[in-house]
Scaffold this motif. Structure first.
Motif, PDB file in Angstrom:
ATOM      1  N   ILE A 113      -4.710   5.000 -13.305  1.00 52.63           N
ATOM      2  CA  ILE A 113      -4.134   6.335 -13.170  1.00 52.63           C
ATOM      3  C   ILE A 113      -3.294   6.415 -11.885  1.00 52.63           C
ATOM      4  O   ILE A 113      -2.173   6.926 -11.897  1.00 52.63           O
ATOM      5  CB  ILE A 113      -5.251   7.416 -13.175  1.00 52.63           C
ATOM      6  N   VAL A 114      -3.820   5.857 -10.800  1.00 58.11           N
ATOM      7  CA  VAL A 114      -3.053   5.830  -9.547  1.00 58.11           C
ATOM      8  C   VAL A 114      -1.764   5.028  -9.731  1.00 58.11           C
ATOM      9  O   VAL A 114      -0.694   5.432  -9.279  1.00 58.11           O
ATOM     10  CB  VAL A 114      -3.901   5.230  -8.398  1.00 58.11           C
ATOM     11  N   GLN A 115      -1.882   3.912 -10.436  1.00 57.38           N
ATOM     12  CA  GLN A 115      -0.727   3.054 -10.685  1.00 57.38           C
ATOM     13  C   GLN A 115       0.390   3.836 -11.386  1.00 57.38           C
ATOM     14  O   GLN A 115       1.572   3.644 -11.100  1.00 57.38           O
ATOM     15  CB  GLN A 115      -1.186   1.882 -11.571  1.00 57.38           C
ATOM     16  N   GLU A 139      10.433   1.785  -0.125  1.00 57.54           N
ATOM     17  CA  GLU A 139       9.999   1.018   1.028  1.00 57.54           C
ATOM     18  C   GLU A 139       8.503   0.720   0.895  1.00 57.54           C
ATOM     19  O   GLU A 139       7.707   1.633   0.641  1.00 57.54           O
ATOM     20  CB  GLU A 139      10.250   1.838   2.277  1.00 57.54           C
ATOM     21  N   LYS A 140       8.143  -0.539   1.113  1.00 60.46           N
ATOM     22  CA  LYS A 140       6.771  -0.945   0.824  1.00 60.46           C
ATOM     23  C   LYS A 140       5.757  -0.196   1.680  1.00 60.46           C
ATOM     24  O   LYS A 140       4.712   0.230   1.210  1.00 60.46           O
ATOM     25  CB  LYS A 140       6.623  -2.457   1.044  1.00 60.46           C
ATOM     26  N   LYS A 141       6.094  -0.016   2.963  1.00 58.08           N
ATOM     27  CA  LYS A 141       5.149   0.593   3.880  1.00 58.08           C
ATOM     28  C   LYS A 141       4.823   2.028   3.477  1.00 58.08           C
ATOM     29  O   LYS A 141       3.659   2.443   3.440  1.00 58.08           O
ATOM     30  CB  LYS A 141       5.721   0.549   5.294  1.00 58.08           C
ATOM     31  N   LYS A 142       5.881   2.773   3.174  1.00 59.26           N
ATOM     32  CA  LYS A 142       5.668   4.172   2.803  1.00 59.26           C
ATOM     33  C   LYS A 142       4.899   4.270   1.488  1.00 59.26           C
ATOM     34  O   LYS A 142       4.005   5.106   1.332  1.00 59.26           O
ATOM     35  CB  LYS A 142       7.023   4.887   2.664  1.00 59.26           C
ATOM     36  N   ALA A 143       5.272   3.394   0.565  1.00 59.62           N
ATOM     37  CA  ALA A 143       4.589   3.397  -0.731  1.00 59.62           C
ATOM     38  C   ALA A 143       3.116   3.069  -0.545  1.00 59.62           C
ATOM     39  O   ALA A 143       2.252   3.636  -1.219  1.00 59.62           O
ATOM     40  CB  ALA A 143       5.254   2.395  -1.673  1.00 59.62           C
ATOM     41  N   GLU A 144       2.850   2.170   0.395  1.00 63.03           N
ATOM     42  CA  GLU A 144       1.464   1.783   0.625  1.00 63.03           C
ATOM     43  C   GLU A 144       0.648   2.954   1.191  1.00 63.03           C
ATOM     44  O   GLU A 144      -0.498   3.177   0.794  1.00 63.03           O
ATOM     45  CB  GLU A 144       1.399   0.579   1.563  1.00 63.03           C
ATOM     46  N   GLU A 145       1.271   3.693   2.108  1.00 60.25           N
ATOM     47  CA  GLU A 145       0.575   4.869   2.654  1.00 60.25           C
ATOM     48  C   GLU A 145       0.236   5.848   1.540  1.00 60.25           C
ATOM     49  O   GLU A 145      -0.864   6.399   1.470  1.00 60.25           O
ATOM     50  CB  GLU A 145       1.460   5.574   3.691  1.00 60.25           C
ATOM     51  N   GLU A 146       1.212   6.017   0.667  1.00 62.51           N
ATOM     52  CA  GLU A 146       1.007   6.947  -0.441  1.00 62.51           C
ATOM     53  C   GLU A 146      -0.082   6.441  -1.387  1.00 62.51           C
ATOM     54  O   GLU A 146      -0.930   7.204  -1.848  1.00 62.51           O
ATOM     55  CB  GLU A 146       2.322   7.063  -1.208  1.00 62.51           C
ATOM     56  N   ALA A 147      -0.059   5.121  -1.626  1.00 60.89           N
ATOM     57  CA  ALA A 147      -1.065   4.521  -2.498  1.00 60.89           C
ATOM     58  C   ALA A 147      -2.458   4.756  -1.919  1.00 60.89           C
ATOM     59  O   ALA A 147      -3.404   5.064  -2.652  1.00 60.89           O
ATOM     60  CB  ALA A 147      -0.802   3.029  -2.644  1.00 60.89           C
ATOM     61  N   GLU A 148      -2.559   4.638  -0.591  1.00 58.28           N
ATOM     62  CA  GLU A 148      -3.861   4.834   0.038  1.00 58.28           C
ATOM     63  C   GLU A 148      -4.354   6.271  -0.145  1.00 58.28           C
ATOM     64  O   GLU A 148      -5.531   6.509  -0.398  1.00 58.28           O
ATOM     65  CB  GLU A 148      -3.784   4.459   1.520  1.00 58.28           C
ATOM     66  N   LYS A 149      -3.415   7.203  -0.015  1.00 58.65           N
ATOM     67  CA  LYS A 149      -3.804   8.604  -0.216  1.00 58.65           C
ATOM     68  C   LYS A 149      -4.319   8.834  -1.635  1.00 58.65           C
ATOM     69  O   LYS A 149      -5.336   9.494  -1.845  1.00 58.65           O
ATOM     70  CB  LYS A 149      -2.594   9.513   0.042  1.00 58.65           C
TER      71      LYS A 149
END
Lengths: 219, 247
Positions: free
Chosen positions: B153-155, B115-125
């Motif tokens: 590295i985050v990617q 899910e894009k939203k959850k992935a985005e939250e994780e990406a921000e962290k």
């Protein structure tokens, strides 16, 4: 200059401009499709087809549109295939344009670094996804100036449609000159008509290029 | 430190490009949580080894097992493997036409269908962890080399890989940017990530590695604990190699 003549026959030009624009756009859209298809074949190095694509590109780019149209309009009937003027014009334009568009796309694909493909692979993307999300968008932004130049070039090439008895702008002008000897007025309207069609296209293309080049990608 | 579970096993790996072997009979294991640093002179096959493990190079013979499963035979399998194995390259190959956040989300959203939203939250962290949250909307072109590598590295991390491969990730960086990238890697290692690192940064290798593999002319010439390897290398070849780093 005979202004009365101009206003009397302007509607003929407008009608012919419609023909030029309609067949020109159709031919250009098909040329884009053909060009994209050929460049995909070459990019993915599909066996056999890639050689056919190269042969086609060389053939289309190295023969004049007039000759291509004559072949379609006068040559094919000898083989039992008769095409209308309109079909000949569209097929001829997309045959010529396809080669140019393929070259434009190819230069775009070549500009995308090889590392991009590997970066995509290492994320687990399929080759289709890599093309769609990574390679194609980058290639397209590089190709846009060449593609736009091709659009303008192909619209101008439509002026040879009259050779296969199609009532386009050139045809109307030649007709009026032949009938009334109003050479100046007829040619003036012809030049004006092409400018009215092509100037906005050129301006739009320049704007598009600027947008892609400078607004995007954080420049 | 004791490591029990084998995550990656490379057995009798052989690779050549047609003019002599690049890798010859390379065998080793990587355990879960282990950090292995591969060092060796240029052209010894270090990068090729990593690329084989990620399926970017075809191997000639031998085999690779991940989680006990043999990989490398069919192409479809590689896509699964690559989700479990994250790789960061030398030349920070971010996608230049996408913003930082879009670069990071491409894998989780398009490959893992998260899910894009959850992935985005994780990406921000994750971005916050590497100190780049403010660069979320920036394009790669607007970042320095070191920043790009941290995004890369985050990617890779957001895919939740079981194994991370680092291929000379600081080699193309300006000296003052090397540290910020190595710090991120060191933190990952402390956090228990399993990592296989190719590097020329010897101090870093010593600090981060649980085990060193010294590769020379396509063969594993020596392997050992970092202290033992750096202080008392067993082979003459390793001695000479380490000497080149001393002034």
């Amino acid at each position: 200059m005979d202004t009365a003549f101009i206003s009397e026959y302007a509607p003929l030009y407008i009608e012919a401009a419609g023909v030029t624009l309609w067949l020109g756009s159709l031919g250009i859209l098909l040329a884009l499709a053909v060009g994209l298809f050929c460049s995909f074949i070459q990019y993915f190095r599909i066996p056999v087809l890639r050689y056919i694509a190269s042969a086609y590109i060389e053939l289309s780019r190295n023969t004049p549109l007039l000759v291509q149209l004559f072949f379609l309009y006068f040559g094919l009937p000898k083989l039992g295939i008769s095409l209308s003027s309109e079909v000949c014009a569209v097929v001829g334009l997309s045959f010529l344009g396809g080669g140019y568009m393929a070259e434009a796309f190819r230069s775009g694909f070549q500009a995308v670094e090889k590392g991009q493909m590997e970066a995509g692979l290492s994320l687990g993307l399929s080759s289709g996804q890599i093309m769609r999300y990574i390679v194609f968008p980058q290639a397209l932004s590089v190709s846009v100036p060449a593609l736009c130049a091709n659009v303008v070039f192909l619209l101008k090439e439509t002026s040879v449609f009259s050779a296969v008895a199609l009532a386009d702008l050139m045809y109307v002008a030649k007709d009026l000159i032949g009938l009334y000897y109003k050479t100046e007025e007829a040619l003036f309207m012809l030049v004006a008509a092409y400018l009215i069609i092509l100037l906005p296209v050129s301006v739009l293309a320049a704007a598009l290029e600027r947008r892609l080049r400078y607004a995007g990608f954080g420049n | 430190m004791d490591f029990e579970e084998v995550l990656l096993e490379v057995r009798h790996l052989h690779k050549d490009y047609g003019n002599g072997p690049v890798l010859e009979d390379v065998s080793f294991q990587v355990h879960k949580g282990e950090v292995i640093v591969i060092i060796g002179p240029s052209g010894c096959g270090k990068s090729t080894l990593l690329r084989c493990i990620n399926g970017l190079e075809e191997i000639v013979s031998g085999g690779i097992w991940l989680d006990g499963e043999a990989v490398g035979k069919d192409k479809a399998k590689w896509r699964e493997v690559r989700q479990k194995v994250g790789m960061v390259f030398q030349n920070y190959d971010l996608f230049p036409h996408m913003t930082v956040i879009d670069n990071i989300l491409l894998g989780p959203v398009k490959v893992q269908k998260r899910e894009k939203k959850k992935a985005e939250e994780e990406a921000e962290k994750l971005l916050e962890r590497v100190g780049l949250l403010d660069k979320k909307k920036a394009y790669p072109r607007q970042l320095s080399g070191g920043q790009k590598q941290r995004v890369a590295i985050v990617q890779a991390l957001i895919m939740k890989p079981e194994l991370m491969l680092f291929d000379e990730v600081t080699a193309a960086l300006d000296p003052e940017m090397v540290r910020e990238v190595l710090d991120v890697m060191l933190e990952l290692a402390k956090g228990g990530s399993t990592m296989l690192i190719v590097t020329h940064e010897m101090q870093f290798a010593r600090a981060v590695a649980d085990r060193i593999i010294f590769l020379d002319e396509g063969r594993i010439a020596e392997t050992g604990l970092p202290e033992a390897f750096f202080d008392q290398p067993k082979t003459e070849r390793a001695c000479r190699f380490l000497d080149t780093f001393l002034f």
